[in-house]
Design an enzyme around this catalytic site. Structure first.
Site, PDB file in Angstrom:
ATOM      1  N   ARG A  92       0.827  -1.205   0.000  1.00  7.94           N
ATOM      2  CA  ARG A  92       0.000   0.000   0.000  1.00  7.94           C
ATOM      3  C   ARG A  92       0.864   1.259   0.000  1.00  7.94           C
ATOM      4  O   ARG A  92       0.404   2.326  -0.336  1.00  7.94           O
ATOM      5  CB  ARG A  92      -0.954   0.017   1.193  1.00  7.94           C
ATOM      6  CG  ARG A  92      -0.263   0.155   2.534  1.00  7.94           C
ATOM      7  CD  ARG A  92      -1.255   0.131   3.652  1.00  7.94           C
ATOM      8  NE  ARG A  92      -2.169   1.268   3.576  1.00  7.94           N
ATOM      9  CZ  ARG A  92      -3.291   1.370   4.277  1.00  7.94           C
ATOM     10  NH1 ARG A  92      -3.647   0.394   5.069  1.00  7.94           N
ATOM     11  NH2 ARG A  92      -4.044   2.422   4.177  1.00  7.94           N
ATOM     12  N   ASP A  94      -8.343   3.222   4.353  1.00  9.44           N
ATOM     13  CA  ASP A  94      -8.713   1.815   4.376  1.00  9.44           C
ATOM     14  C   ASP A  94     -10.159   1.698   3.934  1.00  9.44           C
ATOM     15  O   ASP A  94     -10.923   2.648   4.058  1.00  9.44           O
ATOM     16  CB  ASP A  94      -8.601   1.272   5.809  1.00  9.44           C
ATOM     17  CG  ASP A  94      -7.269   0.594   6.022  1.00  9.44           C
ATOM     18  OD1 ASP A  94      -6.472   0.567   5.066  1.00  9.44           O
ATOM     19  OD2 ASP A  94      -7.032   0.111   7.140  1.00  9.44           O
ATOM     20  N   ASP A 106       2.005   0.482   9.740  1.00  5.16           N
ATOM     21  CA  ASP A 106       1.643   1.791  10.287  1.00  5.16           C
ATOM     22  C   ASP A 106       2.763   2.361  11.136  1.00  5.16           C
ATOM     23  O   ASP A 106       3.153   3.519  10.995  1.00  5.16           O
ATOM     24  CB  ASP A 106       0.402   1.652  11.180  1.00  5.16           C
ATOM     25  CG  ASP A 106      -0.862   1.970  10.426  1.00  5.16           C
ATOM     26  OD1 ASP A 106      -0.812   2.884   9.598  1.00  5.16           O
ATOM     27  OD2 ASP A 106      -1.874   1.303  10.667  1.00  5.16           O
TER      28      ASP A 106
END
Lengths: 667, 679
Positions: free
Chosen positions: A477, A493, A582
């Site tokens: 991503r 998301d 993250d």
């Protein structure tokens, strides 16, 4: 009649005399001066026939030089063009092969090997390598013989972290030498690399941060510290001694030795003699934020090929002590401020660990290979530095998030929304509508990474919508997809929920802070005393240090940084523990900016925060994610913030009609 | 004058009656007077260029008249140049000595004509260019005519062109200069700075039309091996590569240096350089590269294919920004290397090339001054010109902002802040402010600036007892600027400027303001925000205090900022703004907002919802009319400051800073800053 005539005659005579005198005086002035008149400088003469002078070139003469072919270089006169073969580096990129350490190895040698093996340049195959690295750092007398793939030294970099170790054991041939503070007499600019002289105990990774705690010098701080011969520093007051580094006046200021033998100087300027051994002091001063004043150094300053040392240090002539002293005392505060800050930036970016030093040396060689697409000087010499600003992304500072102000520019007014649809995700139709409703949205990209095929039809939106299919790892991503057309990315998301107001406001805030991440939901890290490791929590507390990338704005450059700059170990971690991306992204941005992310208000309640991505529910692998990432970085780059940026009239008791972001006002 | 006129009138009547003897006498006398008159007139009313003090001293002679020096064949030859020379070893810096202006002093030897034993001149006495160069030095700030004070010596022996030199004799001539001393501190200019100087002026206008050729080679004297490689490039890439050579079939009257040919096609040189994106600069025998200057001038990006060639002024000029250096071995790949450069970078390089030429190569004077500046930078490194000043074109310099606090550094909380209270005579209110502010945990010192010269501050015993040091500074004059003076007593970097009537701010609110400042130490962090707006009707700026969605200023009635800005406000405020503020007794806060935004390029940070500083007691003066004159005055300030700064530096933002949990549904007692105040 007669008397009148005589009178007038006399009068005429007198008048003519007067006039004559008046007239002759200037003539005298012209004739008399043979020497220069006091005051007016005697310049280069204005020749009467200056216009008639011949040109230094005859009219028929060619202004060009005679042709000449290059002479084959000899070892000593090697330069980059002649002695380095870049053809090997073109195909496979910049790959470095390191000769395995021969016994016995020193501590430092181990550190170097470890740091290169962990880097993304490393290769195990000598044939694939573009650069061969040989460390000559063995204790005296135990130098290795000519290595097997020596090839006359071509494409070899010989590392000598300690001066004069193994010098003259074998001919260096065409090899480049990366030496700690090399003497200016043997250093070949543009070919050799000048390294800093590191202390034996220098950390491999991370490294101690700069000591500077405030931008400007404390009003009470001493002006000068002197490097002492025994080691340590002596603080000197400048007003009492005119020759603080001269032997004979030393006894005068005994009482000023406030910090004799201190490990790090506490002063505005640090005087460092020119001897090669004092190069160690140079690094100490740099770390302490004490502006190094080098007195006629006989060694080359580290990484002088790329670092503009005039911004962080002063190279002065030791023969002019009074002048140097006066210049230091009169230096304007603006310059002192800039120099001090630059010492810290350079220390933290290129010198604080062995890994950084080695990476910088390799980056310099890579820059030479890249030629025109190397780092511009600005990228080397302003934060975050060349190790974090990749020239493969762009050579124009305007494309990076860090240099807008320096370039007198500002980020463009559009963003691309990047929606990640994972294995369990549903088509985020509502989210697409909300995002497409923003006036700043330029395009929507859906990264469909789901076993089910994407739905055949997508909602009608005002902006182009592109679905990129393919089963990917979560780390994908953050891949720099070529379809992304704007500098700003809104990462989302499938299950994120945002309103158009939230998106609009967050984007406007991001435009003010283009180098940071701007997000809605936050985590904060903490040091877990009981277990002796790092932890993080999504519990709402009064501060935060990370924003969730399930809804965050950031610059597209961070995709390139994430994909191409992470060390191998961290890349593996990102692939093995999807929930770690993250954390990794936040670490990366914090390491580059040294600043906290920015939180903007979110209408959504925290209980809605996506359960699978909150670490509380996760297995042990995800829980110690932050600890492993911190270990990989070698330090904890995250910075906490205690504020949230709200719209100016946010929740103020005024009419909602006055407010621009009404969607945020709902409780 | 009067006498002669009188005589003149009477003259004609008298003359016929005079004896011959007298007549001659009078005529002589008359002509003497006339001559005197003319002489006076000539020297009183001669054009000023001659009369100026400068020119009385400048010799007005011909180059032909310079003294001749005969060099005996056995006069000493200087030692060979020491290649290992460095500034610290071979340069005698003592001669430069202490110099308050940090400028070197340059001496030029007087011009002499050197002849050998048989009377044959050693070289052309001086060329036009070298004369220009020496004139430029002589006119610059560096020049001195006092050989004893000089730190750098420039011989007047012209060595610009090596081709016309007799090396041995020139060396002998140099060796006999009075301060030669093995060449210590002597500067020789040896260069070939470009072709014939009378170019077609059409070239002076840079063209924006697309360039026809991607790569061009215009050099005539090329080694056959290089020419072969260039030919191969042309064969491979066709039209986009152009390799030019000397023209062989030109008629006599055409100047051959102004023409280049490709096969039978004739091109005008140097105009053809404007048609190419990249221009090749190949190796020559000596240091200089004549073609480089032509290429730069045409805004063509030089492609330097000459290993170990040191580009001019490379010590300070960043040639990477204006040229592409390709190793000679890679000459065959040059096309693909150049193709990989993005278009935007090419345009940037073209601009940079042209700027280098304009700034440092376009005239002999520019070259001479750049050379002296480089030497000056070496001798006075602490006063050296920065990389940006050398390399950034004026357009970049103008638009860019270099933040004085560029290091991302969050100061430790423990440092705290110094509160500065400006007061005149409102003692009661002042004491309340002191008491309130002293409750803020991070306060480390309190400084009261007593701006009333007619009244002494209250006795020490009357002041509130607080936990931090309290200092009172008495000022010499009642000026608003006193609040922004960099007092020595300020030991922290963070300063809280606070008025003596700001009692409404809560302790949480102030502490939070300090925390926000720590995260934005280069900005003004304040409470009520204000905005500037462009009034289209009046075509000028307007001050806005309505409750809008945007802010561009904060009031400094209570604001945190870095103490460095106090230094800037006091010593570096542009124009007459400081005096203007003191004269009007208003707008010091707007001036500070302008100053900070201008040096940092960043917006202010408004914290908490607070919109105004209205104290409960002072509602009486809050009349409408007062408000209106106030607004007019403030608008005037903005317009005045914008004109002094030459730009509008203020930045408009739509955000303010609140505590993380502000207005969140969360137990108040768990929030760090529960009492954040009201509007």
């Amino acid at each position: 009649m007669q008397s009148c005539r005589r009178k007038s005659l006399w009068l005429a005579l007198l008048a003519s005399w007067l006039l004559g005198l008046l007239g002759i005086l200037p003539l005298l002035r012209l004739a008399v001066p043979t020497g220069p008149r006091a005051g007016a400088p005697q310049g280069w003469p204005r020749w009467l026939d200056a216009e008639l002078l011949q040109s230094f070139l005859q009219p028929g003469e060619l202004p060009e030089d005679a042709p000449q072919l290059r002479r084959a270089p000899r070892g000593g006169s090697c330069d980059w063009g002649a002695c380095f073969d870049t053809s090997k580096c073109r195909s496979g990129g910049f790959k470095v092969f390191v000769y395995p350490a021969a016994e016995p190895t020193s501590e430092m040698q181990h550190k170097i090997l470890a740091s290169i093996e962990g880097s993304r340049y490393h290769t195990v195959s000598p044939t694939e390598a573009c650069l061969h690295l040989l460390t000559l750092d063995a204790p005296a007398g135990a130098c290795s013989l000519v290595p097997p793939k020596w090839n006359g030294g071509k494409n070899h970099l010989v590392l000598r972290l300690h001066p004069a170790s193994c010098s003259g054991t074998f001919q260096l041939g065409w090899a480049m030498v990366a030496e700690a503070s090399p003497t200016v007499d043997t250093f070949r600019p543009g070919f050799d690399v000048a390294l800093p002289l590191l202390p034996e105990a220098h950390p491999v990774r991370g490294g101690a941060p700069g000591q500077l705690r405030q931008h400007s010098p404390h009003p009470g701080a001493a002006l000068l510290a002197l490097a002492e011969e025994r080691g340590g520093w002596r603080v000197a007051a400048t007003d009492s001694s005119a020759c603080p580094w001269d032997g004979h006046c030393e006894q005068d200021h005994g009482p000023e030795q406030t910090h004799p033998g201190a490990a790090l100087p506490n002063a505005t300027f640090c005087l460092i003699p020119g001897r090669r051994a004092d190069a160690l002091r140079f690094l100490q001063a740099l770390q302490a934020g004490c502006i190094p004043v080098l007195l006629s150094p006989r060694w080359e300053l580290p990484f002088s090929e790329v670092i503009d040392w005039t911004k962080a240090a002063i190279v002065a002539d030791k023969r002019l002590p009074l002048q140097v002293l006066a210049a230091l005392q009169e230096m304007p505060p603006t310059r002192v401020l800039a120099l001090r800050q630059q010492t810290q930036f350079l220390w933290d970016t290129y010198f604080s660990s062995v890994e950084k030093v080695i990476r910088t040396a390799l980056e310099i060689i890579q820059d030479r290979i890249l030629g025109a697409s190397a780092h511009p000087s600005l990228l080397w010499n302003s934060p975050p530095g060349a190790l974090l600003a990749l020239p493969t992304f762009s050579t124009s500072p305007l494309d990076f998030p860090f240099y807008y102000l320096q370039q007198g520019s500002r980020p463009a007014g559009r963003f691309s929304a990047l929606i990640w649809v994972g294995a369990t995700g549903q088509p985020p139709l509502k989210l697409i509508q909300a995002v497409a409703g923003s006036q700043h949205c330029a395009q929507i990209l859906v990264l469909w990474s789901n076993d089910k095929p994407p739905p055949p039809s997508w909602p009608e939106t005002a902006v182009p919508l592109l679905v990129i299919e393919g089963h990917r790892k979560v780390s994908a991503r953050f891949f720099p997809h070529s379809a992304i057309s704007t500098d700003a990315i809104l990462s989302l998301d499938a299950h994120s929920s945002l309103s158009t107001s939230e998106v609009d406001f967050a984007f406007v805030v991001w435009q003010s802070f283009p180098e940071r991440m701007v997000g809605f939901l936050t985590w904060s890290h903490f040091w877990d005393e009981a277990q002796g490791r790092w932890g993080y929590t999504a519990e709402r507390v009064n501060e935060f240090s990370m924003v969730l990338t399930s809804a965050a704005f950031y610059h597209r450059y961070y995709h390139t940084l994430f994909t191409h700059s992470l060390p191998k170990a961290l890349r593996r971690l990102a692939e093995a523990a999807p929930h770690c991306v993250d954390v990794l992204m936040n670490f990366l941005v914090a390491a580059a900016t040294k600043l906290p992310p920015i939180k903007v208000p979110s209408g959504r309640r925290h209980e809605d925060a996506s359960p699978p991505r909150v670490p509380g529910d996760l297995g042990p692998a995800a829980r110690d994610c932050i600890d492993r990432v911190a270990a990989g970085f070698g330090h904890m780059p995250l910075v906490s913030s205690r504020l949230r940026l709200d719209p100016v009239l946010f929740k103020d008791p005024v009419s909602v009609l006055r407010k621009k972001y009404r969607g945020l006002e709902k409780p | 004058m009067c006498a002669s006129v009188k005589y003149n009138i009477r003259g004609p009547a008298l003359i016929p009656r005079m004896k011959i003897k007298h007549r001659i006498y009078y005529i002589t006398l008359f002509s003497v007077v006339l001559l005197g008159l003319i002489a006076t007139g000539v020297f009183q009313f001669w054009p000023h260029s001659i009369e100026s003090s400068n020119d009385w001293s400048v010799e007005k002679r011909s180059v032909r008249d310079v003294p001749v020096v005969r060099l005996p064949a056995d006069s000493p030859i200087p030692e060979r140049g020491d290649l290992s020379c460095r500034m610290h070893t071979c340069f005698d810096v003592y001669r430069c000595g202490f110099n308050p202006k940090n400028k070197i002093k340059v001496f030029i030897y007087s011009l002499k004509k050197y002849v050998d034993d048989s009377g044959v001149p050693v070289s052309n006495t001086i060329s036009r260019e070298y004369n220009e160069l020496l004139t430029a030095i002589s006119d610059s700030d560096y020049y001195t005519d006092d050989i004893t004070r000089a730190c750098l010596f420039v011989p007047s022996i012209d060595v610009l062109n090596q081709n016309t030199l007799r090396i041995k004799e020139t060396a002998q001539a140099l060796a006999q200069l009075s301060r030669w001393d093995r060449g210590t501190n002597h500067l020789l200019f040896n260069m070939l700075p470009g072709g014939p100087p009378d170019y077609n002026t059409a070239l002076d206008v840079p063209r924006d039309s697309p360039r026809r050729y991607f790569l061009l080679s215009s050099q005539m004297a090329l080694h056959p091996e290089y020419r072969e490689e260039l030919g191969a490039l042309q064969a491979k890439h066709g039209e986009s590569v152009l390799v030019l050579d000397k023209c062989t079939n030109l008629s006599e009257d055409v100047l051959s240096v102004r023409k280049r040919c490709h096969e039978h096609q004739v091109f005008d040189y140097p105009q053809v350089l404007q048609e190419a994106t990249f221009c090749v600069v190949l190796r020559g025998a000596r240091l200089g590269q004549a073609v480089l200057s032509d290429v730069l001038r045409a805004g063509c990006v030089p492609v330097v294919i000459a290993d170990s060639y040191i580009l001019p002024f490379s010590e300070v000029l960043d040639w990477k920004r204006a040229s592409v250096v390709v190793p000679e071995e890679k000459m065959a790949d040059v096309y693909s290397i150049l193709q990989s450069i993005p278009q935007r970078q090419i345009e940037e390089m073209q601009r940079q090339a042209r700027w280098f030429w304009e700034a440092y190569f376009q005239s002999i004077k520019a070259i001479a001054l750049a050379t002296l500046q480089i030497i000056n930078d070496r001798i006075y490194p602490y006063a050296a010109i920065s990389y940006e000043e050398w390399n950034d074109p004026p357009t970049v310099k103008w638009g860019s902002v270099s933040n004085p606090l560029f290091l991302p550094l969050i100061p430790p909380q423990s440092q705290g802040f110094t509160a500065i209270v400006l007061t005149y005579d409102r003692v009661e209110s002042l004491f309340r402010v002191i008491t309130e502010v002293s409750k803020v945990p991070s306060l480390s010192k309190l400084l009261v600036v007593w701006n009333n010269q007619n009244k002494s501050p209250p006795e020490e015993s009357l002041w509130p007892k607080i936990r931090v040091p309290l200092k009172v500074v008495r000022t010499a004059e009642n000026k608003l600027s006193n609040r922004f003076f960099p007092y020595d007593e300020i030991e922290t970097e963070a300063v809280l400027a606070i008025d003596d009537d700001i009692i409404m701010l809560t302790s949480d609110e102030l502490q939070f303001g300090y925390e926000v400042w720590r995260e934005f130490p280069d900005r003004l962090v304040g409470y009520p925000g204000r905005l500037h707006l462009w009034d289209h009707e009046m075509s000028k700026w307007k001050y806005e205090s309505e409750w809008t969605n945007e802010v561009s200023m904060v009031l400094t009635g209570a604001a945190f900022y870095h103490k460095y800005f106090n230094y800037l406000y006091t010593y570096k405020m542009p124009g007459d703004i400081k005096n203007w503020v003191d004269a009007h007794m208003n707008c010091e806060d707007i001036a500070m907002n302008f100053l900070v935004a201008n040096v940092t390029g960043k917006a202010v940070i408004k914290v908490t919802p607070r919109k105004k500083f209205k104290c409960p007691e002072c509602t009486a003066i809050d009349g409408l009319s007062l408000d209106q004159t106030h607004m007019v005055e403030r608008s005037e300030c903005i317009n005045k400051f914008a004109s002094v700064f030459g730009t509008m530096p203020l930045k408009v933002v739509e955000h303010r800073a609140d505590p993380v949990l502000y207005k969140d549904d969360f137990p108040e007692k768990l929030k760090s800053f529960p009492n954040i105040g009201s509007l």
